[in-house]
Design an enzyme around this catalytic site. Structure first.
Site, PDB file in Angstrom:
ATOM      1  N   GLY A 125     -17.054   1.008  -2.017  1.00  0.00           N
ATOM      2  CA  GLY A 125     -17.818   2.246  -1.900  1.00  0.00           C
ATOM      3  C   GLY A 125     -19.224   2.162  -2.462  1.00  0.00           C
ATOM      4  N   LEU A 140     -17.700  -2.305   2.109  1.00  0.00           N
ATOM      5  CA  LEU A 140     -18.631  -1.426   1.392  1.00  0.00           C
ATOM      6  C   LEU A 140     -18.575  -1.652  -0.120  1.00  0.00           C
ATOM      7  CD1 LEU A 140     -18.231   1.895   3.407  1.00  0.00           C
ATOM      8  CD2 LEU A 140     -20.014   0.155   3.605  1.00  0.00           C
ATOM      9  N   ALA A 141     -18.003  -2.802  -0.506  1.00  0.00           N
ATOM     10  CA  ALA A 141     -17.927  -3.127  -1.943  1.00  0.00           C
ATOM     11  C   ALA A 141     -17.329  -1.972  -2.734  1.00  0.00           C
ATOM     12  CB  ALA A 141     -19.304  -3.510  -2.484  1.00  0.00           C
ATOM     13  N   LEU A 199     -21.760   0.276  -1.657  1.00  0.00           N
ATOM     14  CA  LEU A 199     -22.812   0.131  -0.653  1.00  0.00           C
ATOM     15  C   LEU A 199     -23.032   1.396   0.168  1.00  0.00           C
ATOM     16  CD1 LEU A 199     -22.060  -3.527   0.496  1.00  0.00           C
ATOM     17  CD2 LEU A 199     -23.889  -2.731  -1.016  1.00  0.00           C
ATOM     18  N   GLY A 204     -24.076   3.911  -1.338  1.00  0.00           N
ATOM     19  CA  GLY A 204     -25.208   4.469  -2.066  1.00  0.00           C
ATOM     20  C   GLY A 204     -24.863   5.627  -2.977  1.00  0.00           C
ATOM     21  N   LYS A 205     -23.606   6.013  -3.022  1.00  0.00           N
ATOM     22  CA  LYS A 205     -23.235   7.190  -3.819  1.00  0.00           C
ATOM     23  C   LYS A 205     -23.082   6.876  -5.305  1.00  0.00           C
ATOM     24  CE  LYS A 205     -19.010   8.820  -3.403  1.00  0.00           C
ATOM     25  NZ  LYS A 205     -17.730   9.316  -2.835  1.00  0.00           N
ATOM     26  N   TYR A 217       0.845  -1.206   0.000  1.00  0.00           N
ATOM     27  CA  TYR A 217       0.000   0.000   0.000  1.00  0.00           C
ATOM     28  C   TYR A 217       0.872   1.246   0.000  1.00  0.00           C
ATOM     29  CZ  TYR A 217      -3.804  -3.099   1.669  1.00  0.00           C
ATOM     30  OH  TYR A 217      -4.728  -4.107   1.828  1.00  0.00           O
TER      31      TYR A 217
END
Length: 316
Positions: free
Chosen positions: A218, A215-216, A220, A222-223, A53
């Protein structure tokens, strides 16, 4: 805050792990320090990173996340024993700097310790399976690091049930240390790889589980609901696969529960993971203090049985 024992190890963690993949990528050093301070001030104690990373970011070469965490550990004034540091080895950093050979593990751990500015790593993970290196060689290298006190516990990421079973059998038959923790990808959308034989094995063998991509990427939150929403996002290419009928159905249930509870979709998605049998804690990242406060709320959110059942059903 309640602390959870990580498998059979002597490590205990709060019910959410901070994902350090953003450090040196979408969060600069100053922002990263502020996020870590707020995270620990809220009672959390575990950080997940890796030697690779964030090599994918322009101008980076890997090690940026560990370096930032190391600087923060030194400058924060916090006691080292209050932080559970998880890092990984195995991803490619160069032609001869990858995999799980004894040679590379013994070199890579020294590099990580130097960047982290510490004398030990709490949990050291094999980042990916290495078909070119026998489990005996990898586990023998970890045995040396454990005996030297440079590592407190070992685990693996991205193994399937057959690979984990084989690794555990080698440990038992050869008298070598065993993987005590697994880090799989797991969220409301991506369920098949963990649920089933792999989860059953982790439960039977008392292996701690800290799951990533909760959150998959991002989705999940919802954005992202249309392809247009992906434009300009650094995560866009990874989110596109979720923009299908199943993904929209999952978002629909998250929307309904959010409307009824006042929690955000992201908070609900992470809280759902905590209800899942076999999971110790999800990993999630934030790049702003506002996002971090949402992560903190997710660890305190208790979903109703009805909400959990709706999420279980829609994600199957």
């Amino acid at each position: 805050m309640e602390k959870l024992r990580l498998g059979r190890t002597d490590l205990t963690i709060a019910p959410l792990v901070f994902g350090g993949n953003v450090f040196g990528w979408t969060a600069d050093e100053k922002t990263s320090f502020a996020l870590l301070d707020a995270f620990f001030d809220a009672g959390f104690n575990a950080i997940d990173t890796a030697d690779v990373y964030s090599s994918w970011a322009p101008g980076n070469q890997g090690g940026e996340s560990e370096t930032i965490i190391g600087k923060w550990l030194k400058q924060s004034g916090r006691s080292r024993d209050k932080a559970v540091i998880v890092t990984k080895v195995g991803s490619e950093l160069g032609p001869d700097r990858k995999g799980l050979s004894r040679r590379w593990i013994l070199q890579a751990v020294e590099d990580s310790l130097k960047r982290l500015q510490t004398d030990h790593i709490d949990l050291y993970l094999s980042h990916w399976p290495d078909p070119d290196t026998p489990y005996e060689e990898t586990l023998a290298a970890y045995d040396q690091l454990l005996s030297e006190g440079k590592v407190r516990a070992i685990g693996a990421s991205n193994l399937n049930s057959l690979q984990l079973r084989e690794a555990l059998d080698v440990s038992a038959n050869q008298g070598l240390p065993r993987y005590q923790v697994l880090q799989p990808e797991y969220n409301l959308y991506d369920r098949d790889a963990f649920e089933g034989p792999l989860r059953d094995l982790c439960i039977a063998e008392e292996i701690g589980v800290i799951s990533y991509f909760g959150l998959a990427r991002g989705f999940l939150s919802g954005k992202y609901r249309t392809h247009k929403d992906l434009e300009g996002s650094v995560r866009g290419s990874g989110v596109e696969k979720y923009l299908d009928g199943r993904g929209m159905r999952i978002l629909g249930v998250l929307d309904d529960i959010a409307a009824n509870t006042g929690a955000t979709q992201a908070e609900i998605a992470l809280a759902w993971i905590r209800t899942r049998k076999g999971v110790t804690a999800p990993i999630a990242s934030a790049t702003s203090l506002e996002q971090l406060q949402s992560l903190i709320r997710s660890a305190e959110l208790k979903l109703s049985d009805e909400a959990v059942q709706k999420l279980n059903d829609v994600g199957e």
